[in-house]
Design an enzyme around this catalytic site. Structure first.
Site, mmCIF file in Angstrom:
data_model
loop_
_atom_site.group_PDB
_atom_site.id
_atom_site.type_symbol
_atom_site.label_atom_id
_atom_site.label_comp_id
_atom_site.label_asym_id
_atom_site.label_seq_id
_atom_site.Cartn_x
_atom_site.Cartn_y
_atom_site.Cartn_z
ATOM 1 N N ARG A 1 0.843 -1.214 0.000
ATOM 2 C CA ARG A 1 0.000 0.000 0.000
ATOM 3 C C ARG A 1 0.870 1.252 0.000
ATOM 4 O O ARG A 1 0.506 2.281 -0.549
ATOM 5 C CB ARG A 1 -0.967 -0.011 1.201
ATOM 6 C CG ARG A 1 -1.781 1.275 1.330
ATOM 7 C CD ARG A 1 -3.065 1.093 2.146
ATOM 8 N NE ARG A 1 -2.855 0.401 3.388
ATOM 9 C CZ ARG A 1 -2.364 0.974 4.507
ATOM 10 N NH1 ARG A 1 -2.054 2.252 4.535
ATOM 11 N NH2 ARG A 1 -2.194 0.256 5.605
ATOM 12 N N ASP B 1 -6.941 17.521 -15.230
ATOM 13 C CA ASP B 1 -7.218 16.154 -15.658
ATOM 14 C C ASP B 1 -6.985 16.146 -17.171
ATOM 15 O O ASP B 1 -7.752 16.724 -17.929
ATOM 16 C CB ASP B 1 -8.677 15.807 -15.318
ATOM 17 C CG ASP B 1 -9.080 14.410 -15.777
ATOM 18 O OD1 ASP B 1 -8.415 13.871 -16.690
ATOM 19 O OD2 ASP B 1 -10.070 13.876 -15.243
ATOM 20 N N LYS C 1 -8.016 4.788 -19.272
ATOM 21 C CA LYS C 1 -8.352 5.182 -20.631
ATOM 22 C C LYS C 1 -7.150 4.974 -21.562
ATOM 23 O O LYS C 1 -6.666 3.864 -21.694
ATOM 24 C CB LYS C 1 -8.875 6.620 -20.610
ATOM 25 C CG LYS C 1 -9.942 6.865 -19.516
ATOM 26 C CD LYS C 1 -11.217 6.136 -19.810
ATOM 27 C CE LYS C 1 -12.265 6.035 -18.738
ATOM 28 N NZ LYS C 1 -12.291 6.833 -17.564
ATOM 29 N N TYR D 1 -15.846 15.741 -16.013
ATOM 30 C CA TYR D 1 -16.331 14.360 -15.971
ATOM 31 C C TYR D 1 -17.365 14.256 -14.837
ATOM 32 O O TYR D 1 -17.168 14.873 -13.770
ATOM 33 C CB TYR D 1 -15.144 13.412 -15.743
ATOM 34 C CG TYR D 1 -15.567 12.042 -15.287
ATOM 35 C CD1 TYR D 1 -16.359 11.240 -16.099
ATOM 36 C CD2 TYR D 1 -15.205 11.562 -14.038
ATOM 37 C CE1 TYR D 1 -16.778 9.996 -15.670
ATOM 38 C CE2 TYR D 1 -15.614 10.314 -13.607
ATOM 39 C CZ TYR D 1 -16.402 9.541 -14.419
ATOM 40 O OH TYR D 1 -16.815 8.316 -13.991
HETATM 41 C C1 LIG Z 1 -11.912 12.660 -17.923
HETATM 42 C C2 LIG Z 1 -12.078 11.610 -16.877
HETATM 43 N N1 LIG Z 1 -11.481 11.757 -15.688
HETATM 44 C C3 LIG Z 1 -11.601 10.834 -14.711
HETATM 45 C C4 LIG Z 1 -12.363 9.705 -14.876
HETATM 46 C C5 LIG Z 1 -12.468 8.718 -13.750
HETATM 47 O O1 LIG Z 1 -11.561 7.684 -13.948
HETATM 48 P P1 LIG Z 1 -11.764 6.191 -13.384
HETATM 49 O O2 LIG Z 1 -12.996 5.649 -13.988
HETATM 50 O O3 LIG Z 1 -10.499 5.510 -13.810
HETATM 51 O O4 LIG Z 1 -11.874 6.299 -11.900
HETATM 52 C C6 LIG Z 1 -12.992 9.501 -16.096
HETATM 53 C C7 LIG Z 1 -13.807 8.273 -16.301
HETATM 54 O O5 LIG Z 1 -14.559 8.151 -17.228
HETATM 55 C C8 LIG Z 1 -12.854 10.465 -17.125
HETATM 56 O O6 LIG Z 1 -13.457 10.327 -18.316
#
Ligand SMILES: Cc1ncc(COP(=O)(O)O)c(C=O)c1O
Length: 381
Positions: free
Chosen positions: A47, A172, A197, A100
């Site tokens: 961890r 992000d 992704k 998101y």
């Molecule tokens: C732009 C973006 N950021 C963060 C996330 C969240 O990521 P995770 O599903 O790996 O927790 C997503 C998920 O679709 C996303 O599209």
């Protein structure tokens, strides 16, 4: 490709081995008298850290031109731990309003509960950001390109403004990947990815990454240890393997994404297409300035409203109906009932996420096959 890969010291292994262990022998000559301080390059408990995870972190830092990186068990673990690391009760966070859905809910429901004031500002009106920064903020939270409407933020301009107001900039950058954009080069402090992704790229893993300065990443690591969103060694191995082909996959995603966007733009059943590589994108000039490629995400509004979008989704045969994005397989979904279902209909309308909006993650299949499938689906509307 080679960042973080082992040198000769791993029994000659050419790829990073999977250290499938939860715990390690105490790293001192006399383990019984161990004082609890982990020597540099040693491990105690997975961890806290693990050599396979550390290999991914080194690769990620090198891709983002960052001093350091921390890897997580999901993109949301990366986002929430970063915000908890860099904000405290009484702080003010400026966030763009196009986010998101999960991040949107975190900002709306969780941070205020912890005493962090969140102010949503327009994604594209930099004047509003400047005015709000003037009222004070600890940090700015961005996505660029945004999910699902592919709006962009001028990263260099926002970073300059935020820094002169004493605020940190967090982005992000999932939709862009470090192949298409390196925000730290433009002045951003912390770069987050849902590694689920494009970074992993095969729709078979959930993971997240954060990259930034050594000092910031030490704070983020503390939160990973305490809140526990650590990635397991097998997951880290899969992510490492996926990341090795990121560059060539992005080449194909970029090419297919633009070709499909252009195809959709001239289709009679399509009302509007969103893709930063199109000359018709309102921020195309900015895209050319701050990105090296435009990615495989294409959103579009079809004729016939929600019914039209549903008809298309029912009719595609090659493209898979599923949420998520960034994998080698093309995926199609409606933000209305997937990535942005946690927003109220009013919020979706305000942000321009229409019921007829379809989000397409263009994969690496043959370009013509993808267009033929879309053409067939659209003809059913
Ligand atoms: C732009 C973006 N950021 C963060 C996330 C969240 O990521 P995770 O599903 O790996 O927790 C997503 C998920 O679709 C996303 O599209």
């Amino acid at each position: 490709m080679h960042g973080g890969e082992p040198k000769e010291d791993c029994h000659g292994a050419v790829t990073a081995p999977i250290f499938q262990t939860s715990t390690f022998f105490f790293p001192t000559e006399d383990p019984i008298s161990w004082q609890g301080k982990v020597p540099e390059g040693s491990y105690i408990y997975t961890r806290w850290g693990n050599p396979t995870v550390a290999a991914v972190e080194a690769k990620m830092a090198s891709l983002e031109n960052a001093q350091s990186s921390v890897v997580f068990s999901s993109g949301m673990a990366a986002i929430s731990s970063t915000l908890l690391a860099l904000l405290k009760k009484g702080d003010r966070l400026l966030s763009i309003e196009d986010l998101y859905g999960g991040t949107f809910s975190l900002m709306r429901d969780e941070l205020p509960r912890l005493g962090v004031e969140v102010r949503a500002v327009s994604t594209t009106d930099i004047g509003e950001m400047e005015r709000e920064l003037g009222k004070g903020a600890a940090a700015v939270y961005l996505e660029s390109p945004t999910n699902p409407l592919l709006k962009l933020v001028d990263l260099k301009a926002v970073a300059e403004m935020a820094h002169s107001a004493g605020a940190k900039v967090i982005i992000d950058s999932t939709f862009a990947t470090p192949i298409n954009q390196t925000p730290i080069d433009l002045g951003v402090d912390v770069v987050i990815h849902s590694a689920t992704k494009y970074l992993n790229g095969h729709s078979d893993l959930i993971a997240g990454t954060v990259a930034g300065s050594k000092a910031d990443m030490e704070l983020v690591l503390k939160k990973r240890i305490l809140f526990g969103g650590s990635l397991d060694p097998m997951g880290a191995f899969l992510l490492m393997r996926g990341m090795k082909t990121l560059d060539i996959r992005m080449e194909r995603h970029n090419r297919n994404g633009l070709a499909v966007a252009k195809f959709l733009e001239q289709h009679e059943k399509v009302e509007r297409v969103y893709h930063p590589g199109l000359a018709s994108h309102p921020q195309h000039a900015l895209a050319v300035r701050q990105m090296r490629g435009f990615g495989g995400m294409v959103s579009f509004e079809v004729a016939g409203g929600r019914n039209g979008a549903e008809k298309l989704l029912r009719s595609v045969q090659l493209i898979k109906r599923a949420t998520s994005l960034g994998g080698v397989d093309s995926l199609v979904s409606m933000p209305l009932n997937s990535s942005h279902s946690s927003l109220t209909p009013g919020d979706r309308e305000r942000l321009g996420i229409k019921d007829s909006l379809v989000r397409l993650s263009v994969g690496i299949e043959d370009t013509q096959d993808i267009m033929d499938d879309l053409n067939h689906g659209l003809s059913q509307i």
